[in-house]
Scaffold this active site. Sequence first.
Site, PDB file in Angstrom:
ATOM      1  N   CYS A 294      36.591 -34.970  59.016  1.00  0.00           N
ATOM      2  CA  CYS A 294      36.542 -36.335  59.563  1.00  0.00           C
ATOM      3  C   CYS A 294      36.668 -37.410  58.489  1.00  0.00           C
ATOM      4  O   CYS A 294      36.656 -38.608  58.789  1.00  0.00           O
ATOM      5  CB  CYS A 294      35.233 -36.546  60.333  1.00  0.00           C
ATOM      6  SG  CYS A 294      33.799 -36.805  59.248  1.00  0.00           S
TER       7      CYS A 294
ATOM      8  N   ASP B  81      17.248 -24.124  45.131  1.00  0.00           N
ATOM      9  CA  ASP B  81      18.186 -23.255  44.401  1.00  0.00           C
ATOM     10  C   ASP B  81      18.337 -21.924  45.141  1.00  0.00           C
ATOM     11  O   ASP B  81      17.646 -21.680  46.133  1.00  0.00           O
ATOM     12  CB  ASP B  81      17.688 -23.043  42.945  1.00  0.00           C
ATOM     13  CG  ASP B  81      16.339 -22.314  42.873  1.00  0.00           C
ATOM     14  OD1 ASP B  81      15.426 -22.819  42.189  1.00  0.00           O
ATOM     15  OD2 ASP B  81      16.203 -21.257  43.520  1.00  0.00           O
TER      16      ASP B  81
ATOM     17  N   HIS C 141      13.062 -27.173  52.319  1.00  0.00           N
ATOM     18  CA  HIS C 141      13.643 -28.420  51.790  1.00  0.00           C
ATOM     19  C   HIS C 141      15.154 -28.320  51.608  1.00  0.00           C
ATOM     20  O   HIS C 141      15.749 -29.071  50.834  1.00  0.00           O
ATOM     21  CB  HIS C 141      12.966 -28.791  50.471  1.00  0.00           C
ATOM     22  CG  HIS C 141      11.523 -29.143  50.648  1.00  0.00           C
ATOM     23  ND1 HIS C 141      10.635 -29.258  49.614  1.00  0.00           N
ATOM     24  CD2 HIS C 141      10.795 -29.388  51.775  1.00  0.00           C
ATOM     25  CE1 HIS C 141       9.435 -29.576  50.069  1.00  0.00           C
ATOM     26  NE2 HIS C 141       9.500 -29.650  51.381  1.00  0.00           N
TER      27      HIS C 141
ATOM     28  N   THR D  28       3.736 -24.229  42.727  1.00  0.00           N
ATOM     29  CA  THR D  28       3.852 -25.508  43.428  1.00  0.00           C
ATOM     30  C   THR D  28       2.654 -26.395  43.107  1.00  0.00           C
ATOM     31  O   THR D  28       1.529 -25.920  43.014  1.00  0.00           O
ATOM     32  CB  THR D  28       3.987 -25.321  44.959  1.00  0.00           C
ATOM     33  OG1 THR D  28       4.092 -26.619  45.577  1.00  0.00           O
ATOM     34  CG2 THR D  28       2.813 -24.567  45.558  1.00  0.00           C
TER      35      THR D  28
HETATM   36  N1  APR Z   1       4.833 -20.414  36.713  1.00  0.00           N
HETATM   37  C1  APR Z   1       4.121 -20.933  37.751  1.00  0.00           C
HETATM   38  N2  APR Z   1       3.986 -22.267  37.975  1.00  0.00           N
HETATM   39  C2  APR Z   1       4.594 -23.096  37.094  1.00  0.00           C
HETATM   40  C3  APR Z   1       5.347 -22.639  35.991  1.00  0.00           C
HETATM   41  C4  APR Z   1       5.450 -21.228  35.821  1.00  0.00           C
HETATM   42  N3  APR Z   1       6.144 -20.706  34.792  1.00  0.00           N
HETATM   43  N4  APR Z   1       5.820 -23.730  35.302  1.00  0.00           N
HETATM   44  C5  APR Z   1       5.387 -24.829  35.968  1.00  0.00           C
HETATM   45  N5  APR Z   1       4.644 -24.438  37.036  1.00  0.00           N
HETATM   46  C6  APR Z   1       3.979 -25.274  38.046  1.00  0.00           C
HETATM   47  C7  APR Z   1       3.558 -26.645  37.576  1.00  0.00           C
HETATM   48  O1  APR Z   1       2.258 -26.575  37.001  1.00  0.00           O
HETATM   49  C8  APR Z   1       3.532 -27.397  38.900  1.00  0.00           C
HETATM   50  O2  APR Z   1       2.262 -27.271  39.516  1.00  0.00           O
HETATM   51  O3  APR Z   1       4.932 -25.511  39.051  1.00  0.00           O
HETATM   52  C9  APR Z   1       4.567 -26.676  39.749  1.00  0.00           C
HETATM   53  C10 APR Z   1       5.821 -27.491  39.992  1.00  0.00           C
HETATM   54  O4  APR Z   1       5.444 -28.598  40.754  1.00  0.00           O
HETATM   55  P1  APR Z   1       6.556 -29.625  41.255  1.00  0.00           P
HETATM   56  O5  APR Z   1       7.492 -29.947  40.170  1.00  0.00           O
HETATM   57  O6  APR Z   1       5.809 -30.696  41.969  1.00  0.00           O
HETATM   58  O7  APR Z   1       7.417 -28.772  42.295  1.00  0.00           O
HETATM   59  P2  APR Z   1       7.072 -28.461  43.787  1.00  0.00           P
HETATM   60  O8  APR Z   1       5.605 -28.254  43.986  1.00  0.00           O
HETATM   61  O9  APR Z   1       7.973 -27.375  44.213  1.00  0.00           O
HETATM   62  O10 APR Z   1       7.523 -29.818  44.509  1.00  0.00           O
HETATM   63  C11 APR Z   1       7.558 -29.769  45.894  1.00  0.00           C
HETATM   64  O11 APR Z   1       8.585 -31.908  45.893  1.00  0.00           O
HETATM   65  O12 APR Z   1      10.088 -33.244  44.897  1.00  0.00           O
HETATM   66  C12 APR Z   1       9.858 -32.523  46.029  1.00  0.00           C
HETATM   67  O13 APR Z   1      11.368 -31.480  47.489  1.00  0.00           O
HETATM   68  C13 APR Z   1      10.868 -31.439  46.190  1.00  0.00           C
HETATM   69  O14 APR Z   1      10.559 -29.151  46.801  1.00  0.00           O
HETATM   70  C14 APR Z   1      10.072 -30.177  45.972  1.00  0.00           C
HETATM   71  C15 APR Z   1       8.688 -30.606  46.382  1.00  0.00           C
END
Ligand code: APR
Length: 254
Positions: free
Chosen positions: A156, A102, A117, A194
């Site tokens: 294209c 985003d 990504h 993450t």
């Molecule tokens: N503040 C901090 N962390 C949070 C919050 C918040 N308010 N809400 C949720 N989380 C945490 C969750 O506990 C989780 O550990 O954010 C994390 C989100 O994890 P994912 O959904 O796995 O996202 P991400 O780690 O960015 O995934 C990595 O995976 O699917 C692929 O390419 C995609 O970029 C993505 C990558």
Amino acid sequence: MEPSLLEALRVAARVTILTGAGVSAESGVPTFRDRQIGLWERFDAAELATPQAYARDPALVWGWYEWRRAAVLRAQPNLAHRSIAALASKMPAVTLITQNVDDLHERAGSSGLLHLHGRLMRPYCQQCGQPYALCGDVPEIPEGGQRIDPPRCATCGGRVRPGVVWFGEPLPAEEWRSAVLAAQRCDAFFAIGTSAVVQPAASLIGLARRAGAVTVQINPDATAADGVVDYHLQGKAGVILPALLHAWHEILIS
Ligand code: APR
């Protein structure tokens, strides 16, 4: 906030931040671990974010990305995005790396991000690579989702694809090289929002630790990086980051 962490931050000259979907969660943008809804309910996100899924059913996948783009366009940056932008404005050497596709970090004022990504707002032609100009309007997508035929390239006639890195695709080489350098050269490394399960992005945390940085995780839940980081500040990024910045500012001016 632990005094030892604040002391380490007081003397930190270079800071590297890796963000994930959790940073955008408080803006109402679903994370990858959130269940999908409607048309895509039966899919795991990782099944849709692949070249194979797009080849098999381009309208299903393009509709999913348009649904996600609509959610991002309706969202606003939250305190986590704004705190990260504020930190970078106060400290000279902050590198922001994101796994998010985003544009909420940019809309909060961050610049020079390393998008590992890709970017939802930057689709391009699958055949010739020509960027495709999305219209700024929020796509009207019914609650339960909708299949949408991808647009065609004006140059294209090839099929346009989302500007994201799909599972199985290589990360953009320049962004990845810069991210590795930023992890190796920083004094403090933050992993914020993450789950630290997707490689190679998650490997940056251990890389920074081995290079001598203090490593800090901000997340309400346990993650795959729990055994790697020095500190886990348990909670929402939009709550923890403002408090951390305030405490950090206090010691920087003391
Ligand atoms: N503040 C901090 N962390 C949070 C919050 C918040 N308010 N809400 C949720 N989380 C945490 C969750 O506990 C989780 O550990 O954010 C994390 C989100 O994890 P994912 O959904 O796995 O996202 P991400 O780690 O960015 O995934 C990595 O995976 O699917 C692929 O390419 C995609 O970029 C993505 C990558």
